[in-house]
Design a protein around this motif. Structure first.
Motif, mmCIF file in Angstrom:
data_model
loop_
_atom_site.group_PDB
_atom_site.id
_atom_site.type_symbol
_atom_site.label_atom_id
_atom_site.label_comp_id
_atom_site.label_asym_id
_atom_site.label_seq_id
_atom_site.Cartn_x
_atom_site.Cartn_y
_atom_site.Cartn_z
ATOM 1 N N GLY A 143 13.384 -2.213 3.581
ATOM 2 C CA GLY A 143 14.264 -1.811 2.489
ATOM 3 C C GLY A 143 13.539 -1.445 1.209
ATOM 4 O O GLY A 143 14.153 -1.352 0.154
ATOM 5 N N LEU A 144 12.233 -1.208 1.308
ATOM 6 C CA LEU A 144 11.438 -0.866 0.125
ATOM 7 C C LEU A 144 11.396 0.634 -0.133
ATOM 8 O O LEU A 144 11.180 1.065 -1.273
ATOM 9 N N VAL A 145 11.586 1.406 0.919
ATOM 10 C CA VAL A 145 11.456 2.864 0.863
ATOM 11 C C VAL A 145 12.612 3.468 1.660
ATOM 12 O O VAL A 145 13.075 2.887 2.635
ATOM 13 N N ARG A 146 13.044 4.635 1.225
ATOM 14 C CA ARG A 146 14.021 5.381 2.032
ATOM 15 C C ARG A 146 13.525 6.804 2.201
ATOM 16 O O ARG A 146 12.755 7.315 1.390
ATOM 17 N N GLU A 200 6.453 -6.416 -9.296
ATOM 18 C CA GLU A 200 5.876 -7.732 -9.000
ATOM 19 C C GLU A 200 4.396 -7.605 -8.629
ATOM 20 O O GLU A 200 3.575 -8.429 -9.041
ATOM 21 N N ILE A 201 4.079 -6.581 -7.866
ATOM 22 C CA ILE A 201 2.687 -6.355 -7.458
ATOM 23 C C ILE A 201 1.822 -6.084 -8.690
ATOM 24 O O ILE A 201 0.746 -6.659 -8.843
ATOM 25 N N SER A 260 14.830 -2.060 -4.596
ATOM 26 C CA SER A 260 14.033 -3.202 -4.135
ATOM 27 C C SER A 260 12.549 -2.855 -4.130
ATOM 28 O O SER A 260 11.707 -3.667 -4.529
ATOM 29 N N GLY A 261 12.208 -1.649 -3.707
ATOM 30 C CA GLY A 261 10.818 -1.201 -3.699
ATOM 31 C C GLY A 261 10.238 -1.129 -5.093
ATOM 32 O O GLY A 261 9.085 -1.523 -5.320
ATOM 33 N N GLU A 300 0.832 -1.209 0.000
ATOM 34 C CA GLU A 300 0.000 0.000 0.000
ATOM 35 C C GLU A 300 0.862 1.254 0.000
ATOM 36 O O GLU A 300 0.557 2.222 -0.687
ATOM 37 N N VAL A 301 1.934 1.232 0.766
ATOM 38 C CA VAL A 301 2.844 2.381 0.819
ATOM 39 C C VAL A 301 3.511 2.568 -0.545
ATOM 40 O O VAL A 301 3.600 3.687 -1.045
ATOM 41 N N LEU A 302 3.969 1.468 -1.143
ATOM 42 C CA LEU A 302 4.598 1.557 -2.464
ATOM 43 C C LEU A 302 3.628 2.131 -3.484
ATOM 44 O O LEU A 302 4.010 2.964 -4.308
#
Length: 157
Positions: A87-90, A115-116, A108-109, A45-47
């Motif tokens: 490690g998906l967001v910085r 993939e999503i 990675s994010g 959801e954040v991504l």
């Protein structure tokens, strides 16, 4: 404005409820378990919210994530912290306002976002299996039109 008793509006309303249920994290997690374990990571959801901000060329912040997800700031902060931890967001310092942190997807994010999207397209494709190309095109056009109109009606004013 369409009358409340319009049978087509009633059908759409029922379909929206069914769609929301079928797209719940639990329902999709059952599908994802066998196919793509990362497809429904806790940071999905954040991504999505950060990607939406990137596409709109607006800064992504905890506040914008909260607004995009329709949740309060403390909950958004926890979700963002989990995405950072995974490690998906910085977080990046805002050059125009040092007190504010901007959110950026990591490599990675971005990979997990891809993939999503692939998983969601796979599910949608399976749902439309057997539809003609014209039906798919009509549905895509009408659904996009409906979502835009619904967003305009439900947007915070």
């Amino acid at each position: 404005m369409a009358p409340e008793s319009d049978e087509h509006v009633e059908t759409v309303e029922r379909a929206m409820v069914a769609l929301r249920r079928s797209q719940s994290r639990r329902a999709l997690a059952r599908l994802a378990a066998d196919h793509r374990p990362t497809a429904l990571s806790s940071g999905a959801e954040v991504l999505d919210a950060i990607e939406q901000a990137e596409e709109a060329q607006t800064p992504a912040t905890v506040t914008s994530v909260a607004a995009a997800l329709g949740i309060d700031q403390p909950r958004a902060s926890k979700l963002v912290a989990a995405a950072v931890e995974a490690g998906l967001v910085r977080r990046v310092a805002d050059q125009s306002d040092g007190r504010r942190a901007l959110l950026v997807r990591t490599a990675s994010g971005r990979r997990v976002s891809a993939e999503i999207h692939a998983f969601r397209r796979q599910v949608a494709g399976q749902a439309m299996d057997g539809w003609s190309a014209r039906d798919r095109a009509d549905f895509a056009r009408l659904l996009s039109r409906f979502v835009a109109a619904l967003s305009a009606v439900t947007a915070d004013r």
